[in-house]
Design a protein around this motif. Structure first.
Motif, short mmCIF file in Angstrom:
data_model
loop_
_atom_site.label_atom_id
_atom_site.label_comp_id
_atom_site.label_asym_id
_atom_site.label_seq_id
_atom_site.Cartn_x
_atom_site.Cartn_y
_atom_site.Cartn_z
N ASP A 1 4.73 -11.25 -6.42
CA ASP A 1 5.42 -11.51 -4.95
C ASP A 1 6.46 -12.34 -4.55
O ASP A 1 7.02 -12.01 -3.37
CB ASP A 1 4.09 -11.13 -4.23
N GLY B 1 5.74 -7.08 -4.30
CA GLY B 1 6.55 -7.69 -4.81
C GLY B 1 6.50 -7.46 -6.25
O GLY B 1 7.47 -7.23 -6.91
N PRO C 1 0.26 -7.72 -0.52
CA PRO C 1 -0.05 -7.72 -1.82
C PRO C 1 0.43 -6.43 -2.23
O PRO C 1 0.69 -5.42 -1.85
CB PRO C 1 -1.47 -8.32 -2.22
#
Length: 226
Positions: free
Chosen positions: A31, A55, A52
């Protein structure tokens, strides 16, 4: 009875906990790639909150697109230009070339590195350990070994040598590089993954030698219960 149930519970939850911890570490690290995006493109700015895994998806997408572009003529030319630029920087070229050679050897589908698990006598005769074949020694090494053979020995022994990586336990990322005669090694039927598990567990998790169709998903837990 209490001890048996407690150990059974540990055998179920410890792998789950470690798996979740590793996944969280990997996703959190990937991330960080979001920091490369402009501030207005950040998920916080677009969605109003941090999500979350975005990335991680971005990192995988970049890797895939890079590989896709590098397979055509123009992409290959750009890669060559980039490598040529890096090769002109004194310190960077040494690090980059070393890392590239290792990654090309380990990750290439055509490579032979870590394709076979071998049984070798190390660190002394009569003491056995598991190693992984990483290829064959350089021509000069084989030639020198052949020349060093005592009178009456097999002069061609050096041509039958293999390069072996013997990992340490429980950390297999460090180890020893050996060059041995192929006849002094025993090729194992177990896969590389099974051999690594055997090494990391210090011999506690033994490979399942039964046919794959007869293997159960919880044989380790069942063994502890009984």
């Amino acid at each position: 009875m209490f001890r048996r149930y407690f150990i059974t519970g540990l055998l179920i939850w410890v792998p789950i906990g470690i798996t979740l911890w590793v996944l969280d570490l990997v996703i959190t690290t990937m991330d960080l790639s979001l920091s490369l995006l402009p501030q207005t493109w950040q998920p916080v700015a677009l969605l109003g909150r941090h999500v979350p895994g975005i990335g991680a998806l971005l990192t995988l997408l970049v890797i895939f697109v890079t590989g896709l572009l590098a397979t055509n003529f123009l992409g290959q030319r750009l890669v060559l230009l980039w490598e040529g630029l890096l090769s002109r920087i004194p310190i960077v070229r040494t690090i980059y070339s070393s890392v590239k050679q290792v990654s090309d050897t380990l990750l290439s589908p055509q490579g032979n590195a870590f394709r076979k698990a071998l049984l070798v006598q190390y660190p002394r005769e009569g003491s056995w350990t598991i190693g992984f074949m990483t290829g064959t020694p350089a021509d000069e090494v084989r030639r020198r070994v052949s020349q060093a053979q005592p009178a009456g020995a097999d002069a061609g022994a050096g041509a039958e040598m293999v390069s072996i990586y013997v990992p340490t336990t429980p950390n297999p990322t460090s180890g020893f590089f050996l060059m041995m005669r192929r006849e002094d090694t025993i090729e194992l039927d177990m896969s590389v993954d099974e051999a690594l598990k055997y090494i990391v567990s210090m011999g506690v998790v033994t490979p399942d030698t039964r046919p794959r169709g007869a293997r159960g998903p919880r044989t380790q837990i069942q063994a502890e219960i009984h």
